[in-house]
Design a protein around this motif. Sequence first.
Motif, PDB file in Angstrom:
ATOM      1  N   THR A  87     122.531  16.340  20.977  1.00 12.49           N
ATOM      2  CA  THR A  87     121.542  17.398  21.188  1.00 12.49           C
ATOM      3  C   THR A  87     120.215  16.823  21.649  1.00 12.49           C
ATOM      4  OG1 THR A  87     122.602  18.750  19.475  1.00 12.49           O
ATOM      5  CG2 THR A  87     120.362  19.351  20.117  1.00 12.49           C
ATOM      6  N   THR A  88     119.785  15.731  21.031  1.00  9.38           N
ATOM      7  CA  THR A  88     118.495  15.130  21.381  1.00  9.38           C
ATOM      8  C   THR A  88     118.502  14.614  22.817  1.00  9.38           C
ATOM      9  OG1 THR A  88     118.114  14.486  19.077  1.00  9.38           O
ATOM     10  CG2 THR A  88     116.816  13.360  20.761  1.00  9.38           C
ATOM     11  N   ALA A 154     112.473  22.990  24.320  1.00 11.20           N
ATOM     12  CA  ALA A 154     111.135  23.570  24.378  1.00 11.20           C
ATOM     13  C   ALA A 154     110.109  22.667  23.697  1.00 11.20           C
ATOM     14  CB  ALA A 154     111.140  24.955  23.719  1.00 11.20           C
ATOM     15  N   PHE A 155     110.519  22.007  22.626  1.00  6.91           N
ATOM     16  CA  PHE A 155     109.604  21.090  21.937  1.00  6.91           C
ATOM     17  C   PHE A 155     109.247  19.911  22.835  1.00  6.91           C
ATOM     18  CE2 PHE A 155     108.579  17.456  19.340  1.00  6.91           C
ATOM     19  CZ  PHE A 155     107.712  17.974  18.385  1.00  6.91           C
ATOM     20  N   PHE A 156     110.247  19.308  23.464  1.00  7.54           N
ATOM     21  CA  PHE A 156     109.988  18.172  24.343  1.00  7.54           C
ATOM     22  C   PHE A 156     109.125  18.582  25.535  1.00  7.54           C
ATOM     23  CE2 PHE A 156     114.219  16.199  22.823  1.00  7.54           C
ATOM     24  CZ  PHE A 156     113.564  15.617  21.752  1.00  7.54           C
ATOM     25  N   THR A 174     113.611   4.900  30.450  1.00  6.45           N
ATOM     26  CA  THR A 174     113.869   6.243  29.923  1.00  6.45           C
ATOM     27  C   THR A 174     114.226   6.206  28.450  1.00  6.45           C
ATOM     28  OG1 THR A 174     114.656   6.970  32.096  1.00  6.45           O
ATOM     29  CG2 THR A 174     115.277   8.312  30.188  1.00  6.45           C
ATOM     30  N   TYR A 175     115.168   5.337  28.070  1.00  7.83           N
ATOM     31  CA  TYR A 175     115.588   5.273  26.674  1.00  7.83           C
ATOM     32  C   TYR A 175     114.490   4.689  25.790  1.00  7.83           C
ATOM     33  CZ  TYR A 175     120.236   6.271  28.498  1.00  7.83           C
ATOM     34  OH  TYR A 175     121.306   6.850  29.128  1.00  7.83           O
ATOM     35  N   GLY A 176     113.741   3.729  26.319  1.00  6.89           N
ATOM     36  CA  GLY A 176     112.635   3.170  25.551  1.00  6.89           C
ATOM     37  C   GLY A 176     111.553   4.204  25.282  1.00  6.89           C
ATOM     38  N   THR A 177     111.270   5.036  26.276  1.00 10.14           N
ATOM     39  CA  THR A 177     110.278   6.102  26.093  1.00 10.14           C
ATOM     40  C   THR A 177     110.748   7.102  25.044  1.00 10.14           C
ATOM     41  OG1 THR A 177     109.583   5.889  28.397  1.00 10.14           O
ATOM     42  CG2 THR A 177     109.017   7.937  27.260  1.00 10.14           C
ATOM     43  N   LEU A 178     112.029   7.460  25.126  1.00  8.59           N
ATOM     44  CA  LEU A 178     112.574   8.405  24.148  1.00  8.59           C
ATOM     45  C   LEU A 178     112.517   7.828  22.745  1.00  8.59           C
ATOM     46  CD1 LEU A 178     114.138  11.005  23.410  1.00  8.59           C
ATOM     47  CD2 LEU A 178     116.253   9.772  23.958  1.00  8.59           C
ATOM     48  N   LEU A 185     107.137  11.134  17.618  1.00 11.70           N
ATOM     49  CA  LEU A 185     106.255  12.299  17.632  1.00 11.70           C
ATOM     50  C   LEU A 185     107.021  13.608  17.397  1.00 11.70           C
ATOM     51  CD1 LEU A 185     104.018  11.349  20.694  1.00 11.70           C
ATOM     52  CD2 LEU A 185     103.445  11.148  18.268  1.00 11.70           C
ATOM     53  N   SER A 186     108.327  13.497  17.199  1.00 10.45           N
ATOM     54  CA  SER A 186     109.164  14.688  17.059  1.00 10.45           C
ATOM     55  C   SER A 186     109.817  14.773  15.687  1.00 10.45           C
ATOM     56  CB  SER A 186     110.246  14.684  18.148  1.00 10.45           C
ATOM     57  OG  SER A 186     109.694  14.538  19.435  1.00 10.45           O
ATOM     58  N   LYS A 187     109.207  14.178  14.675  1.00  6.41           N
ATOM     59  CA  LYS A 187     109.823  14.161  13.353  1.00  6.41           C
ATOM     60  C   LYS A 187     110.061  15.564  12.810  1.00  6.41           C
ATOM     61  CE  LYS A 187     107.882   9.683  11.988  1.00  6.41           C
ATOM     62  NZ  LYS A 187     106.971   8.974  11.048  1.00  6.41           N
ATOM     63  N   ALA A 188     109.138  16.482  13.082  1.00  3.88           N
ATOM     64  CA  ALA A 188     109.279  17.838  12.543  1.00  3.88           C
ATOM     65  C   ALA A 188     110.517  18.532  13.094  1.00  3.88           C
ATOM     66  CB  ALA A 188     108.029  18.654  12.863  1.00  3.88           C
TER      67      ALA A 188
END
Length: 285
Positions: A87-88, A154-156, A174-178, A185-188
Motif C-alpha cells: 500500500t505504501t 492523498a497524504f503523500f 526514489t527509495y532513499g527519499t521514501l 514524516l508519515s508516522k500518523a
Amino acid sequence: MSRRVFGVVNAIVLTAVVVLTLYPFVNVVARSFSGEQYIQAGQVNLWPRGFNTTTYRRVLGDPVFWTGYGNTVLYTVVATAISMVLTTTYAYVLSKRHLKGRPVLIGVAVFTMFFNGGLIPNYVLVSSLGLRNSLWAIVLPNAISVFNLLVMKAFFESMPAELEEAGAVDGLGTYGTLWHIVLPLSKAVVATMTLFYAVSFWNSWFSAFLYLDDADLFPVTIYLRNLIAGATGGTDISAPSEMTLQIAANIQAVTIVLTALPIVMVYPFIQRYFVTGVTLGAVKG
C-alpha cells in the motif's frame, strides 16, 4: 447563553452515544463472568452475577484455542506487513502527478472498489495458484485495501515537494527519499493504516473458512465461529452436567472477550495517531 446551551446538549448527546456504544461490550464481559442460571434468566446487564470463571479455565485449557490464537497472530503480523509495504509503495507512486500512466493506475485501483470477480472465480484462482491450505491464501488475496491506498496517496500528495527535491540534491534516489524523508514524516498515517489492516486481518474469518481445510491452520476466529454456529463445542461431554451447562451458557461471551482483548490492548498506543492520520490523509477538495 446559546453557546452554553449548545455545550450542555452536546455533552449530553455525546455521553449518550458513548453509553450506547459501550453497553454491548460491558454486557459481554459481564456475561463471561456470570453464572449459568443468571444468564439463562436474562438477569445479567452491566455487572456479573454468580461470579464464575469455569468457562475461562476450560477455554484457556483447550489446545485448539491456543493453536488458533497462534495462527491468528501469525496471519495478522505477516498480512499487515505485506499490506503496508504494498500500500505504501503503490500510494507513493500514485502521488507523483508527473508519472506517465498515473490515471490508468488510479483507475485500476478504483475499479476494484466496485467490481470483483466474485466468490467462485476467486476460489478457483486461489486454488489454481496452489495457495489453498497455506498462509498465503489468507494474506495475499486482500493485501491492498483501496480505501487505505487512497488515504495514503492523498497524504503523500499533501507533503511539500521541496522536501523531496532537497533529498534529491543530497543524492537520495526514489527509495532513499521514501525511506529517509517521506516515511519518517508519515508516522500518523502509517500507524493509522497499520491499525486498519491489523484489525481487519485479526477479525477476518471467511477467507480461512473458504480456503483452509486443515484444522491446525484455522485462526481463532474460526474457533469462535464454530462455537457460535454449534459446529464444535468447548465442552467435554464427560464433564459434570452443571459444568457443561455453565460452559454452554457463556462460552460465546468468553471467546469474544479473549479474541478481542489483544486489539483492545494495542489500540490505546495507536489511538493518538488515529485522528491525525485520517484527517491529514483525507481527500481535500
